[in-house]
Every structure is written in structure tokens, then in C-alpha cells.
Design a protein around this motif. Structure first.
Motif, PDB file in Angstrom:
ATOM      1  N   VAL A 126      14.430 -13.069   4.756  1.00 41.49           N
ATOM      2  CA  VAL A 126      14.554 -11.631   4.579  1.00 41.49           C
ATOM      3  C   VAL A 126      15.924 -11.266   4.012  1.00 41.49           C
ATOM      4  N   VAL A 127      15.938 -10.310   3.076  1.00 40.66           N
ATOM      5  CA  VAL A 127      17.171  -9.696   2.604  1.00 40.66           C
ATOM      6  C   VAL A 127      17.201  -8.256   3.112  1.00 40.66           C
ATOM      7  N   LEU A 128      18.336  -7.837   3.675  1.00 42.33           N
ATOM      8  CA  LEU A 128      18.526  -6.477   4.161  1.00 42.33           C
ATOM      9  C   LEU A 128      19.275  -5.676   3.110  1.00 42.33           C
TER      10      LEU A 128
ATOM     11  N   ALA B 238      15.241  -0.328  -7.654  1.00 42.61           N
ATOM     12  CA  ALA B 238      15.428  -1.723  -7.236  1.00 42.61           C
ATOM     13  C   ALA B 238      14.099  -2.347  -6.834  1.00 42.61           C
ATOM     14  N   THR B 239      13.255  -1.579  -6.156  1.00 39.37           N
ATOM     15  CA  THR B 239      11.943  -2.079  -5.759  1.00 39.37           C
ATOM     16  C   THR B 239      11.111  -2.454  -6.976  1.00 39.37           C
ATOM     17  N   GLN B 240      11.109  -1.599  -7.974  1.00 44.22           N
ATOM     18  CA  GLN B 240      10.336  -1.882  -9.186  1.00 44.22           C
ATOM     19  C   GLN B 240      10.842  -3.150  -9.872  1.00 44.22           C
ATOM     20  N   MET B 241      12.152  -3.317  -9.924  1.00 43.89           N
ATOM     21  CA  MET B 241      12.721  -4.504 -10.564  1.00 43.89           C
ATOM     22  C   MET B 241      12.374  -5.765  -9.783  1.00 43.89           C
ATOM     23  N   ILE B 242      12.425  -5.680  -8.467  1.00 43.30           N
ATOM     24  CA  ILE B 242      12.161  -6.857  -7.630  1.00 43.30           C
ATOM     25  C   ILE B 242      10.696  -7.256  -7.677  1.00 43.30           C
ATOM     26  N   THR B 243       9.799  -6.271  -7.612  1.00 41.02           N
ATOM     27  CA  THR B 243       8.370  -6.591  -7.536  1.00 41.02           C
ATOM     28  C   THR B 243       7.768  -6.996  -8.873  1.00 41.02           C
ATOM     29  N   THR B 244       8.489  -6.780  -9.960  1.00 39.89           N
ATOM     30  CA  THR B 244       7.988  -7.186 -11.277  1.00 39.89           C
ATOM     31  C   THR B 244       8.762  -8.376 -11.841  1.00 39.89           C
TER      32      THR B 244
ATOM     33  N   ALA C  63       9.472 -10.890  -4.607  1.00 47.58           N
ATOM     34  CA  ALA C  63       9.500 -10.694  -3.163  1.00 47.58           C
ATOM     35  C   ALA C  63       8.712  -9.438  -2.837  1.00 47.58           C
ATOM     36  N   ARG C  64       8.251  -9.341  -1.623  1.00 44.58           N
ATOM     37  CA  ARG C  64       7.597  -8.117  -1.160  1.00 44.58           C
ATOM     38  C   ARG C  64       8.657  -7.189  -0.580  1.00 44.58           C
ATOM     39  N   VAL C  65       8.452  -5.904  -0.784  1.00 48.75           N
ATOM     40  CA  VAL C  65       9.459  -4.919  -0.385  1.00 48.75           C
ATOM     41  C   VAL C  65       8.901  -4.003   0.696  1.00 48.75           C
TER      42      VAL C  65
ATOM     43  N   ASP D  31      11.284 -13.825   1.006  1.00 49.48           N
ATOM     44  CA  ASP D  31       9.885 -13.426   1.144  1.00 49.48           C
ATOM     45  C   ASP D  31       9.756 -11.910   1.212  1.00 49.48           C
ATOM     46  N   VAL D  32      10.707 -11.269   1.880  1.00 50.78           N
ATOM     47  CA  VAL D  32      10.654  -9.824   2.107  1.00 50.78           C
ATOM     48  C   VAL D  32      12.043  -9.225   1.908  1.00 50.78           C
ATOM     49  N   VAL D  33      12.093  -8.053   1.282  1.00 51.04           N
ATOM     50  CA  VAL D  33      13.323  -7.267   1.192  1.00 51.04           C
ATOM     51  C   VAL D  33      13.104  -5.967   1.967  1.00 51.04           C
TER      52      VAL D  33
END
Length: 218
Positions: free
Chosen positions: A5-7, A66-72, A77-79, A50-52
């Protein structure tokens, strides 16, 4: 298997509190912390968590972008979005950005850990009193598409299941509603995920509204 996990939160005290929740939990490990959206994206790319756990309001790149960048950005990772109920407008945008669920910051510790496990397992967090309310608010707003989305290859029964998913029902609740077995409901959901190229149930909810299959009154 340990869930990595990333916080991501601009408040050090919030990150410290979340880190304390995870400490001593054998199946969840904090591998990085970010104070900005840009740092969250960088850590997601470097560490492949695995999860942010993502706060919405952060300086610079906010949690939605940031979510859009990470999930694409594979491997994606799942957000899980960290939110409060007065963040509804932003949560709607986070849904479309690819978030797999939501955590309210004052949730019980075990509920936070449970949410992380649910999302890491590939499902989405659609919990009564949290996401259902957000989905209802989201549904009341116009979809981005000007025309209803086509659902090519989706059967009549799958359309019925999709409508129930959009209501926030679990597989067991869908089975009871449609008088089918939980296993059959699960199979229909899995088929919908594949046919509609959806990451999880949250995306199925969005597709249902975009296709005109669901509305706040249904």
C-alpha cells in the motif's frame, strides 16, 4: 500474500494514523508515503503497489488527476479515495478517473483494512451508507456522453444484473432480487466485466448510468 500500500495525503498526521492502522497487520504493508499527487504517481510507478489510499485535496496534482494517471499507467494500482461526505462533487470525478472505492476518514480501523483487502482482491468497495449515497448523487448528474452507451453483446439477463449492480447490490442481494443463485449472479457480473472491459463494479455502475439503464429513481 502481503498487500502493498502507498499512502497519499498532504497531512502528515493522517498518514501517521493510517500507518498505525496497518502496523502489526501481517497481510498489509505500507511501502511508501506521498504528500502530493505528483509524489503518489511517482511512487506508484516506482513501487508498483497493489493499492493507493488517495486523498482528493492535495497541492499541485490533486487526487483525481493522480488517480487517473495511476489507473491508466500499467501496471495499474487500484485506488481507494480518502474522502468526507462534503467531497461529493470531487468523488463523482474520481469515479470516472478510475477509483475502485472510497474510505471515509473516520471509518473504524477494521473497516479500513477490510476495504484495502476488498480492493486489492479486484473488487470495488460499494458499501451501504458510503458508496451507495455517492452513487445516487453521481447518478443525478448528467453523464458525459451525449448519447446513451451501447452495450454490445450483453444479454437480457446481464442487463438486469447490471441494473442491480448500479443500485449497489452485492452478488447475494442480486441473486435474491432476481431469484437466481449467488454463483449465477457472480458469473453474470464476471461476464459483464469482461464484455464491457470494466475494471470493477464501480465502472459497471458508471456504464449502467451512461447506458440509461439506471437513474436515481430506479
Amino acid at each position: 500474500m502481503t498487500i502493498r500500500v502507498v499512502l497519499a495525503d498532504d497531512q502528515p498526521l493522517v498518514r501517521a494514523g493510517l500507518r498505525m492502522v496497518v502496523a502489526g497487520t501481517p497481510d498489509v504493508d505500507v511501502v511508501g508515503e506521498a504528500g502530493t499527487g505528483a509524489q503518489a504517481v511517482q511512487l506508484a510507478r516506482q513501487l508498483s503497489p497493489d493499492v493507493v489510499l488517495m486523498d482528493i485535496r492535495m497541492p499541485g496534482i490533486d487526487g483525481i488527476e493522480a488517480t487517473q494517471m495511476i489507473t491508466t499507467d500499467p501496471p495499474a494500482a487500484r485506488v481507494l479515495i480518502l474522502t468526507t461526505f462534503d467531497d461529493d462533487d470531487n468523488v463523482h470525478a474520481a469515479l470516472r478517473a478510475g477509483a475502485s472505492g472510497f474510505l471515509v476518514k473516520d471509518m473504524a480501523l477494521e473497516d479500513i483494512l477490510s476495504a484495502v483487502r476488498v480492493v486489492a482482491a479486484g473488487d470495488a468497495l460499494i458499501a451501504p451508507g458510503v458508496t451507495r449515497r455517492l452513487i445516487e448523487e453521481f447518478a443525478a448528474r448528467p453523464a458525459l456522453a451525449s448519447e446513451p452507451r451501447e452495450l454490445a453483446g450483453v444479454t437480457g439477463r446481464e442487463r438486469e444484473v447490471l441494473i442491480q449492480v448500479a443500485r449497489g447490490l452485492s452478488n447475494a442481494e442480486i441473486a435474491a432480487q432476481l431469484h437466481i443463485s449467488p454463483g449465477t449472479a457472480k458469473a453474470h457480473v464476471a461476464s459483464l466485466l469482461q464484455k464491457l472491459d470494466a475494471r470493477d463494479r464501480v465502472q459497471l455502475v458508471i456504464i449502467a448510468y451512461d447506458a440509461g439503464l439506471a437513474s436515481p429513481s430506479r
